[in-house]
Design a protein around this motif. Sequence first.
Motif, PDB file in Angstrom:
ATOM      1  N   ASN A   1     -15.054 -28.408  -4.952  1.00 13.86           N
ATOM      2  CA  ASN A   1     -14.148 -29.448  -5.448  1.00 13.86           C
ATOM      3  C   ASN A   1     -14.479 -30.778  -4.767  1.00 13.86           C
ATOM      4  OD1 ASN A   1     -12.239 -28.323  -7.349  1.00 13.86           O
ATOM      5  ND2 ASN A   1     -11.547 -27.018  -5.665  1.00 13.86           N
ATOM      6  N   HIS A   2     -14.151 -31.862  -5.476  1.00 11.50           N
ATOM      7  CA  HIS A   2     -14.339 -33.181  -4.884  1.00 11.50           C
ATOM      8  C   HIS A   2     -13.265 -33.407  -3.808  1.00 11.50           C
ATOM      9  CE1 HIS A   2     -14.800 -37.573  -4.492  1.00 11.50           C
ATOM     10  NE2 HIS A   2     -16.013 -37.402  -5.094  1.00 11.50           N
ATOM     11  N   LEU A   3     -13.664 -34.120  -2.784  1.00 13.47           N
ATOM     12  CA  LEU A   3     -12.759 -34.370  -1.663  1.00 13.47           C
ATOM     13  C   LEU A   3     -11.482 -35.097  -2.096  1.00 13.47           C
ATOM     14  CD1 LEU A   3     -12.306 -34.179   1.405  1.00 13.47           C
ATOM     15  CD2 LEU A   3     -13.528 -36.354   1.658  1.00 13.47           C
ATOM     16  N   ASN A   4     -11.549 -35.822  -3.235  1.00 13.07           N
ATOM     17  CA  ASN A   4     -10.379 -36.572  -3.703  1.00 13.07           C
ATOM     18  C   ASN A   4      -9.169 -35.687  -3.979  1.00 13.07           C
ATOM     19  OD1 ASN A   4     -11.502 -39.069  -3.471  1.00 13.07           O
ATOM     20  ND2 ASN A   4     -12.109 -39.244  -5.624  1.00 13.07           N
ATOM     21  N   CYS A   5      -9.426 -34.385  -4.154  1.00 19.21           N
ATOM     22  CA  CYS A   5      -8.290 -33.496  -4.426  1.00 19.21           C
ATOM     23  C   CYS A   5      -7.361 -33.361  -3.226  1.00 19.21           C
ATOM     24  CB  CYS A   5      -8.803 -32.111  -4.883  1.00 19.21           C
ATOM     25  SG  CYS A   5      -9.610 -31.172  -3.560  1.00 19.21           S
ATOM     26  N   LEU A   6      -7.871 -33.776  -2.072  1.00 24.62           N
ATOM     27  CA  LEU A   6      -7.060 -33.676  -0.858  1.00 24.62           C
ATOM     28  C   LEU A   6      -6.515 -35.038  -0.402  1.00 24.62           C
ATOM     29  CD1 LEU A   6      -9.330 -31.244   1.223  1.00 24.62           C
ATOM     30  CD2 LEU A   6      -7.479 -30.681  -0.382  1.00 24.62           C
ATOM     31  N   ILE A   7      -6.817 -36.093  -1.205  1.00 22.41           N
ATOM     32  CA  ILE A   7      -6.450 -37.464  -0.814  1.00 22.41           C
ATOM     33  C   ILE A   7      -5.533 -38.050  -1.878  1.00 22.41           C
ATOM     34  CG2 ILE A   7      -7.341 -39.781  -0.327  1.00 22.41           C
ATOM     35  CD1 ILE A   7      -9.993 -38.434   0.481  1.00 22.41           C
ATOM     36  N   PRO A   8      -4.471 -38.774  -1.503  1.00 19.89           N
ATOM     37  CA  PRO A   8      -3.599 -39.420  -2.483  1.00 19.89           C
ATOM     38  C   PRO A   8      -4.400 -40.346  -3.387  1.00 19.89           C
ATOM     39  CG  PRO A   8      -2.563 -39.484  -0.313  1.00 19.89           C
ATOM     40  CD  PRO A   8      -3.949 -38.969  -0.103  1.00 19.89           C
ATOM     41  N   LYS A   9      -4.042 -40.385  -4.668  1.00 15.71           N
ATOM     42  CA  LYS A   9      -4.807 -41.131  -5.661  1.00 15.71           C
ATOM     43  C   LYS A   9      -4.959 -42.613  -5.313  1.00 15.71           C
ATOM     44  CE  LYS A   9      -3.822 -38.162  -9.651  1.00 15.71           C
ATOM     45  NZ  LYS A   9      -3.230 -38.087 -11.007  1.00 15.71           N
ATOM     46  N   LYS A  10      -3.941 -43.186  -4.745  1.00 15.96           N
ATOM     47  CA  LYS A  10      -3.982 -44.633  -4.497  1.00 15.96           C
ATOM     48  C   LYS A  10      -5.025 -45.012  -3.434  1.00 15.96           C
ATOM     49  CE  LYS A  10      -0.159 -44.708  -1.133  1.00 15.96           C
ATOM     50  NZ  LYS A  10       1.133 -45.327  -0.815  1.00 15.96           N
ATOM     51  N   PHE A  11      -5.541 -43.990  -2.710  1.00 14.98           N
ATOM     52  CA  PHE A  11      -6.550 -44.270  -1.686  1.00 14.98           C
ATOM     53  C   PHE A  11      -7.962 -43.867  -2.118  1.00 14.98           C
ATOM     54  CE2 PHE A  11      -2.711 -43.428   1.074  1.00 14.98           C
ATOM     55  CZ  PHE A  11      -2.491 -44.763   1.401  1.00 14.98           C
ATOM     56  N   HIS A  12      -8.114 -43.377  -3.361  1.00 16.57           N
ATOM     57  CA  HIS A  12      -9.416 -42.851  -3.777  1.00 16.57           C
ATOM     58  C   HIS A  12     -10.516 -43.900  -3.691  1.00 16.57           C
ATOM     59  CE1 HIS A  12      -7.755 -39.166  -6.193  1.00 16.57           C
ATOM     60  NE2 HIS A  12      -7.515 -39.110  -4.876  1.00 16.57           N
ATOM     61  N   VAL A  13     -10.323 -45.043  -4.295  1.00 19.89           N
ATOM     62  CA  VAL A  13     -11.365 -46.087  -4.332  1.00 19.89           C
ATOM     63  C   VAL A  13     -11.671 -46.566  -2.921  1.00 19.89           C
ATOM     64  CG1 VAL A  13     -11.939 -48.391  -5.158  1.00 19.89           C
ATOM     65  CG2 VAL A  13     -10.700 -46.799  -6.644  1.00 19.89           C
ATOM     66  N   GLU A  14     -10.617 -46.848  -2.183  1.00 20.54           N
ATOM     67  CA  GLU A  14     -10.792 -47.343  -0.815  1.00 20.54           C
ATOM     68  C   GLU A  14     -11.492 -46.305   0.051  1.00 20.54           C
ATOM     69  OE1 GLU A  14      -7.993 -49.060   2.845  1.00 20.54           O
ATOM     70  OE2 GLU A  14      -7.101 -48.485   0.935  1.00 20.54           O
ATOM     71  N   HIS A  15     -11.131 -45.039  -0.147  1.00 13.74           N
ATOM     72  CA  HIS A  15     -11.717 -43.990   0.670  1.00 13.74           C
ATOM     73  C   HIS A  15     -13.202 -43.811   0.384  1.00 13.74           C
ATOM     74  CE1 HIS A  15     -12.780 -39.785   1.679  1.00 13.74           C
ATOM     75  NE2 HIS A  15     -12.065 -40.057   2.773  1.00 13.74           N
TER      76      HIS A  15
END
Length: 412
Positions: free
Chosen positions: A50-64
């Motif tokens: 799975n992509h790591l974004n599944c563990l990160i809030p959506k609003k931080f995806h681009v910044e992360h």
Amino acid sequence: MFYKDKNILNILFEAIPEGVIIVDENQIIVAANHPSEKMFGYKKGELTNNHLNCLIPKKFHVEHASHFQTFLNGNGSRQIDNHSNLTGVKKSNKKFPVEIGLNPFKIENKKYVLALIIDISARKENERRIDFINSELEKKVNQRTADLHNTITQLKVLNLNFKKEIKKRIAAENKLKESLKKEIELNELKSKFLTMVSHEFKTPLSGILTSSMLLNKYQLTEEQSKREKHIKTISNKAQYLNAILNDFISIEKLEANNINYKFTNFNLSTVINDVVYNANMLLKEGQHIKFPNNIDEFIVTQDEKYLKIALSNVLNNAIKYSPENSTITIEVTQNNSNIEFKISDNGIGIPENDQKFIFNRYFRAENVLNIPGTGIGLNIVKVHIENLGGNLSFNSKINEGSTFIISLPNKL
């Protein structure tokens, strides 16, 4: 690669109590241990690929994504930071606080990042509780401080009022003591006054009565000298009583402030001559008065009547308290602003202990108690002289005599 040594990797992963996730350079999860799967709410093996974004809030995806590439290219590790506010997302979309330590590494020229993840929900809850407790404690402290301040303020007010009340009570007590003292002094004064009046009036009246009775016995012409002697006694005693009454009237006028002083221009020699003439009738055997004869040019602007009263009183005292065959001296000096009279005698003097009371009304020194007198003459003189803007003073030595000094402004 990870699948070749799968047993070793599983042993290592399961030995670490914290969550461990490994992602490749495309942020794809290539490995996750059981604690991390449990932490995020996934079943065994469900996070892999799975992509790591599944563990990160959506609003931080681009910044992360940007931060991830920067970190990956930097080839540096990031230790767990207790002060960072990072958030993870569970499979159920529930967010929770985490702490993450990152460590990049390479295998067969491929870049990977190992993330050590700790769920700090319990700690954050404890911190929240501690913050809440601290906040409540701070509120209580502030409230207690405010209450204490209010209590202190009230105590200060009470203390101030208490001090004012004490001050009022002390003032009232002092006033009462002063009133009591004045009452005692007044009673003593009344007692002395009655004793003095009784004595001073009784003796002359007795003399008048006796002389009056004896006059009737001397009917013959050749007894004229005896009649004249008793007539003189009656006259002298009457004059003495009249003088006492005049002193009492003067006291009443002074206390009522009912005296109008009249300032006029007059020749001083006229006043001195009148005062000396009247005093000559009181001289004892061998006494004489020495007074200046070079004052004919002295012109004074003062109240003539009360100047005569003052000079006569002091001069008469000098005669009364001086022995026979003695001299009473009057000296006069004048300048542009003042005129001064000195009346000196060689009489009995005033005891040192009594001198501070000599101007008190009804006071008589211990060495004159057997000599007739009221003790009010000098008090009256002093008040008149001070009302005229002057000063009355004296110096005296027991058995050597006294000098009284009257100083007055000469209102030219």
